[in-house]
Design an enzyme around this catalytic site. Sequence first.
Site, short mmCIF file in Angstrom:
data_model
loop_
_atom_site.label_atom_id
_atom_site.label_comp_id
_atom_site.label_asym_id
_atom_site.label_seq_id
_atom_site.Cartn_x
_atom_site.Cartn_y
_atom_site.Cartn_z
N HIS A 137 -73.71 -7.07 -38.40
CA HIS A 137 -73.90 -5.87 -37.57
C HIS A 137 -73.47 -4.56 -38.22
O HIS A 137 -73.63 -3.50 -37.64
CB HIS A 137 -73.16 -6.03 -36.22
CG HIS A 137 -71.66 -5.87 -36.33
ND1 HIS A 137 -70.83 -6.88 -36.73
CD2 HIS A 137 -70.86 -4.80 -36.11
CE1 HIS A 137 -69.58 -6.46 -36.74
NE2 HIS A 137 -69.56 -5.19 -36.36
C1 UD1 Z 1 -69.09 -0.86 -32.99
C2 UD1 Z 1 -68.00 -0.32 -33.89
C3 UD1 Z 1 -67.71 -1.31 -35.01
C4 UD1 Z 1 -67.43 -2.69 -34.46
C5 UD1 Z 1 -68.52 -3.13 -33.51
C6 UD1 Z 1 -68.14 -4.42 -32.86
C7 UD1 Z 1 -67.90 2.13 -34.17
C8 UD1 Z 1 -68.24 3.26 -35.06
N1 UD1 Z 1 -68.41 0.93 -34.51
O1 UD1 Z 1 -70.27 -0.95 -33.77
O2 UD1 Z 1 -66.58 -0.88 -35.74
O3 UD1 Z 1 -67.33 -3.60 -35.53
O4 UD1 Z 1 -68.70 -2.13 -32.50
O5 UD1 Z 1 -69.21 -5.10 -32.32
O6 UD1 Z 1 -67.20 2.30 -33.20
N2 UD1 Z 1 -75.83 -1.53 -28.07
C9 UD1 Z 1 -76.41 -2.17 -27.01
N3 UD1 Z 1 -75.59 -2.65 -26.04
C10 UD1 Z 1 -74.24 -2.55 -26.07
C11 UD1 Z 1 -73.66 -1.89 -27.16
C12 UD1 Z 1 -74.47 -1.40 -28.16
O7 UD1 Z 1 -77.62 -2.30 -26.93
O8 UD1 Z 1 -73.55 -3.02 -25.15
C13 UD1 Z 1 -76.71 -1.05 -29.17
C14 UD1 Z 1 -77.17 0.40 -28.98
O9 UD1 Z 1 -78.47 0.50 -29.46
C15 UD1 Z 1 -76.23 1.16 -29.89
C16 UD1 Z 1 -75.97 0.16 -31.02
O10 UD1 Z 1 -75.98 -1.11 -30.40
O11 UD1 Z 1 -76.76 2.37 -30.34
C17 UD1 Z 1 -74.66 0.38 -31.75
O12 UD1 Z 1 -73.55 0.38 -30.84
P1 UD1 Z 1 -72.19 1.17 -31.22
O13 UD1 Z 1 -71.15 0.85 -30.23
O14 UD1 Z 1 -72.48 2.59 -31.49
O15 UD1 Z 1 -71.81 0.56 -32.64
P2 UD1 Z 1 -71.67 -0.96 -33.07
O16 UD1 Z 1 -72.66 -1.22 -34.15
O17 UD1 Z 1 -71.69 -1.84 -31.88
N1 UDP Z 2 -67.80 -12.75 -31.16
C1 UDP Z 2 -68.20 -13.30 -29.95
N2 UDP Z 2 -69.52 -13.57 -29.77
C2 UDP Z 2 -70.47 -13.32 -30.71
C3 UDP Z 2 -70.05 -12.76 -31.95
C4 UDP Z 2 -68.70 -12.48 -32.14
O1 UDP Z 2 -67.37 -13.56 -29.08
O2 UDP Z 2 -71.65 -13.58 -30.47
C5 UDP Z 2 -66.38 -12.43 -31.34
C6 UDP Z 2 -65.72 -13.08 -32.52
O3 UDP Z 2 -65.15 -14.31 -32.15
C7 UDP Z 2 -64.67 -12.08 -32.95
C8 UDP Z 2 -65.21 -10.75 -32.46
O4 UDP Z 2 -66.30 -11.04 -31.60
O5 UDP Z 2 -63.45 -12.32 -32.25
C9 UDP Z 2 -65.68 -9.92 -33.62
O6 UDP Z 2 -66.32 -8.79 -33.16
P1 UDP Z 2 -67.41 -8.02 -33.99
O7 UDP Z 2 -67.93 -8.87 -35.08
O8 UDP Z 2 -68.37 -7.47 -33.01
O9 UDP Z 2 -66.58 -6.78 -34.56
P2 UDP Z 2 -65.63 -6.57 -35.83
O10 UDP Z 2 -64.58 -7.63 -35.82
O11 UDP Z 2 -66.48 -6.59 -37.06
O12 UDP Z 2 -65.08 -5.21 -35.59
#
Ligand code: UD1
Ligand code: UDP
Length: 353
Positions: A202
């Site tokens: 991601h």
């Molecule tokens: C965010 C965090 C990242 C973290 C990740 C965990 C920042 C800058 N990034 O990244 O550090 O590792 O979360 O998963 O804060 N979207 C949906 N539904 C949701 C949420 C997001 O559709 O519930 C989609 C939207 O199109 C959105 C995109 O995902 O624009 C990115 O979401 P965003 O929260 O901005 O960043 P992440 O890539 O999720």
């Molecule tokens: N995770 C989850 N379901 C999924 C993918 C990840 O519960 O489908 C959990 C995973 O066990 C871990 C956390 O989400 O504890 C990691 O989050 P993510 O990879 O979104 O963010 P990051 O750790 O890179 O910030």
Amino acid sequence: MKVASIVGARPQFIKAAPVSREIRRRHTEVLIHTGQHYDEAMSDVFFRNLEIPSPDYNLEVGSGSHAHQTGEMLIRLEEVLLRVSPDVVLVYGDTNSTLAGALAAAKLHLPVGHVEAGLRSFNRTMPEELNRIVADHLAALLFCPTQTAVDNLKREGIEKGVHLVGDVMYDVALANAQEARKRDIIRRLGLEPKGYVLATVHRPANVDEKVSLESVLRAFAGCGETVVFPVHPRTRKMIKQFGLAEGLPPTVVLIEPVDYLDFLALLMEAKKVATDSGGVQKEAYFFGIPCVTLRDETEWMETVEDGWNAVVGTDTKDVVDAIRNFNPHGTKSKSFGDGHAAERIVKLLEAFA
Ligand code: UD1
Ligand code: UDP
């Protein structure tokens, strides 16, 4: 003591769970959800899974550019923090919710505690790196998961308020492993224990560019293993936009994001993990699953030094090679604490308040 805890994204619900439980034994917690993640599968399921009380406030900020999302959070958090008037504000990890929480609180002269302080990738093109640096420099209490994190802070001149407490993600993983073993997701997906690779991707650097996303998917398709891939919403959007789903063989099993217990269940029986997630690299290490990290660097150097994490980037050939041939064995050092990090954090908060 009144603690305001600010969360917003999937990994933060997981990190906050043990800390929130520990705070509520003796103190008041006001839980503030920024609304950064809002899909049922990215938010609500974790509150249910981990028995986290419903947020007292949901700021419903939603998605947007960095400035827009962070700015909206700042405006709405300031209002809530003024109303709540906590003794201390807790932020977690390195998302935009962390940055906004730390900044809104510090500007109101509220002491900030940063859980998972001191992590560095030394790559400033990662949004998380900027969020961490700012949060750490604003925090009065810095709860570090590893000695590496303590050392990173020292190099930046931060020594006051720094505490090595262990990793709250280890607390959660230990507390939930048994419950996860009861889940039947492996059977439901028609998988064999140790007969598949679990993948998550991601990071913007990997999924927002067609070249890197295609390269990773090509590796999953060509590695000779069944690859189970719970797809983050950012990644799903980009796979669709680049039209990359069509060419995938049935051995690449794309599923919706799963809840925490199902994820642990999948992880514990995986042959290997391929991921660019910070949290998943550690969970693989906790459960002794070889991890292939789809990045050029990692914040979790302990997993690499112990030989359980191969940091290979996103080149198809390198990823395939690691999935096929990376076979670590041997002992793991206890670099992530003892599963009682949350207790230590709350004791330190009590001493501070
Ligand atoms: C965010 C965090 C990242 C973290 C990740 C965990 C920042 C800058 N990034 O990244 O550090 O590792 O979360 O998963 O804060 N979207 C949906 N539904 C949701 C949420 C997001 O559709 O519930 C989609 C939207 O199109 C959105 C995109 O995902 O624009 C990115 O979401 P965003 O929260 O901005 O960043 P992440 O890539 O999720
Ligand atoms: N995770 C989850 N379901 C999924 C993918 C990840 O519960 O489908 C959990 C995973 O066990 C871990 C956390 O989400 O504890 C990691 O989050 P993510 O990879 O979104 O963010 P990051 O750790 O890179 O910030």
